[in-house]
Structure formats: C-alpha cells, structure tokens
Design a protein around this motif. Sequence first.
Motif, PDB file in Angstrom:
ATOM      1  N   ILE A  40       0.787  -0.997   0.010  1.00 52.20           N
ATOM      2  CA  ILE A  40      -0.008  -0.131  -0.032  1.00 52.20           C
ATOM      3  C   ILE A  40       0.986   1.101   0.056  1.00 52.20           C
ATOM      4  O   ILE A  40       2.180   1.250   0.304  1.00 52.20           O
ATOM      5  CB  ILE A  40      -0.975   0.113   1.240  1.00 52.20           C
ATOM      6  CG1 ILE A  40      -0.054   0.189   2.574  1.00 52.20           C
ATOM      7  CG2 ILE A  40      -2.023  -1.266   1.038  1.00 52.20           C
ATOM      8  CD1 ILE A  40      -1.101   0.242   3.876  1.00 52.20           C
ATOM      9  N   LEU A  74      -5.867  -6.657   2.139  1.00 48.72           N
ATOM     10  CA  LEU A  74      -5.377  -5.314   1.433  1.00 48.72           C
ATOM     11  C   LEU A  74      -6.547  -4.740   0.975  1.00 48.72           C
ATOM     12  O   LEU A  74      -6.994  -5.349  -0.209  1.00 48.72           O
ATOM     13  CB  LEU A  74      -3.942  -5.341   0.720  1.00 48.72           C
ATOM     14  CG  LEU A  74      -2.856  -6.034   1.055  1.00 48.72           C
ATOM     15  CD1 LEU A  74      -2.541  -7.177   0.439  1.00 48.72           C
ATOM     16  CD2 LEU A  74      -1.688  -4.864   0.669  1.00 48.72           C
ATOM     17  N   LEU A 159      -3.708  -2.156   4.786  1.00 44.65           N
ATOM     18  CA  LEU A 159      -2.949  -3.479   4.938  1.00 44.65           C
ATOM     19  C   LEU A 159      -3.199  -4.030   6.266  1.00 44.65           C
ATOM     20  O   LEU A 159      -3.029  -3.733   7.436  1.00 44.65           O
ATOM     21  CB  LEU A 159      -1.720  -3.369   4.663  1.00 44.65           C
ATOM     22  CG  LEU A 159      -0.728  -4.595   4.527  1.00 44.65           C
ATOM     23  CD1 LEU A 159       0.552  -4.248   3.927  1.00 44.65           C
ATOM     24  CD2 LEU A 159      -0.460  -5.309   5.732  1.00 44.65           C
TER      25      LEU A 159
END
Lengths: 327, 78
Positions: A40, A74, A159
């Motif tokens: 991310i 995620l 995440l």
Amino acid sequence: MIPNKLVTIEEATKHIEEGHALMFAGDEATLKALPKGQWIGGTIPYFMTKDGGVIDQGRLFMQALPKTVEVHSLRLYDSEQIRAVYEDGPQEGISFIIIPASTDAHLGFASEAHTYPGFLMRPLVGWISGVLLDDLGSVKPGVMLGTTQEFSTDKAVVLHGKTSGELAALVDIVNIFEQGDGDTITFDETGFSFTHANVNGERVQLADYMKAKGLNTQLPLVADYYGAMVNVSFQGVNEDTKEVAFYAPLFPGVEYKLASPISDYAAAFDSAVPDDAGKALFSCNCILNFLYAELEGKQTKDAVGPITFGEIAYQLLNQTLVYVDLR
Amino acid sequence: MIPPKSDPKWRKLLQDPTQHQFKFLALKFLMMRLKLALKQDAGPANLNKCSDELHQFAVQHEKFVAADLAPIFGLKVT
C-alpha cells in the motif's frame, strides 16, 4: 528484516517482485511507477531518515513487514466502509492505514473512529497522506492499493496484518507537548472549526480570545487522555468569519489547554524518542513538527519514516510521533 | 490472569477519581472514553456496560495490560 529507508523506484520494484509485504510513502508519480504486489502507499514528499529530515520527490520511503507479520488482506475503504476498519483486521494482528488529507474518509475517521465497532480492540496505525506544501490546493493527496495499482484521492487504503506466535503489536506515541498552566478550554460539540469556545467555563469568541492572549498557534491544544497527551493543532483563523480551524476535531466533554512552550524542539525529541526507536516496525511524525522544529537535516534519534499530514495510533493525532514494535 | 468481570474492582477503577499511571496507550484511550461516557451517564446500567467493555479489552490485551492492572487487582506479573 529489511530496513525502513528511502529507496529508488528500482529498489522498491525489486522488493515488490520478491514478494515482500510493503508500505510506501512518496510522490504520486513514484507510486504509480511501482509494479503490482503486496503493498500500500500514500503520497508525501517529506521524510525522516537516519541522516535527518529530507524533502524528496524522486524516491520512496519503504517500510517492510517482517516475516512474523503476514498479510491478512489489503483493500481500499470509502468514507462509509471505513467504519469496519477495526473489525476487518484479524484477531491477532496490526492494521496499517493511509488516508488522503481533507477527504470525507479523513474527516469522518477523525471525528467518529471512537464509535466504530472494535475501536481500540485491534491495533491500527497509519498516517494522513499529503503533498508538497507549495502544491497545496493544486495537487490532491492520494493513496494506492498495490494489488490492483488503483490510485485514489478519496479512499483510505489499509493493509491488515496477522502476527504469528506469541508476538503482538505494541503501538505507542512520542508527544513532546504537555498541557500548560493556562486556561481550560472546552467545546460544546465535535468539530474541526469553531467561532466560540468555553474558557474556564465562560463562553468567548475564540479568535478574539486568541488575539487578546497572544496565543502561539504553533503550540497545539493538548488534552489529557488518562495520562496520554493528545494534541489538536491550529490550522488558521478566517479573519472574515472569525472561524478558528484545527487539523483534528475537538470533542465535547474534553478539557484542552494550550501546550507549554518548547525552547528546543530537536532536544525535546532527542530526549523523548526511545533509544531503540530504530527497531520499530513502523514510525511516522508530523509535518508541523518537521516545520516548527526545523527538522530538515536534523535527526529524531533512529525514528525514521514519512512526515505526514496527520498521524494515526488507534485514532487521529496531531504533532505526534507514532511507532509500532512487536513484542 | 485477568480477574473475572464480576470483580467489583473493575467498576471501582472506573469510578476512581485518581488517575493511575498506566503505560499501555490503548488502555489510556479506553479509560478516557469510558470515563467520558460515565460523565454523561453514571447510572448502574452504563457503569456495568463500561465495566464489561474494560474487562473484555483487558482479556484481549492481557499481555500489555497486566503490568498496568497489577497494582489495582493484586496480580502477579511474569
């Protein structure tokens, strides 16, 4: 463990392609140059490194999850979905969130996180993404979900990590500010901006009060959360409407005081940051600390990471260093 | 070992005007939230609800809260 540090796009790409779970902070163009993977990212060009604070739009700050933290999931969250952010994490784990500044997701999270199911039951850390200060108003902050390479200027990216064995994530903060000895200030409702406040129980026009007192607005308002000092930073005063704006919400029932002045910010960080900060799995610090403490070129011991438009340790914080250890 | 939720010390902790020196950040945040809630409504039903929440939190985070709660509950910390 891969050290947390500034890397080139090529170095970041190598780590992504090796399958590591990663978090990136960098300019939009650098995030968009990365391949798909378990990562991310959020936009910001300010960083604290082992060599001191830097501004860099060509490299990314990479924070790698150790092997003892597996990726659970995620995803992106809009301003409604974000209410599930605590509950979506695994029972034993740690979640990392990045939210673009000034979005509904940011403002909603800031005001209402304490009402979300599972608040405080699972650790959540992260930061508010931003832009080069010269680009404020012309460039939007954003986040990126590495699995799909989707870049968003209005959603949060998260995440969720699962810790293994006996390890648990310990979230903590370094706040160099303490409540001063001055007036006690309260607010009648939750909000980011106010024309009025209660000072020692008396209703005042806030902008006039601040002017009369000569308040130093580089110092935040500080609330005592059962021993944890929580800052709310001043953003500015609209001279026409007399509205005083803040970088985080003020809450009713909470007593705020202006922070005690700090004569040497760098020294204050040096004494407050733990000696083993370099072992932290994750760390971030505030852009206001970077500016007011003139941290460009100066170190904050070994605490390294993005310099952000807001910090998250379970809830939104201002002018605070956030870090996570595994214990 | 976290004491059972029936232990009256959970309610006593929430009603105690003394602020204990806790280290665990999430526990400090939770105490602030529960005390604010009790300021709004100090009735027995809300007190029980807050006490149950505090207990559930302590069970979930025993590793980090044990040291903070030890002097209050007389716990042995290993």
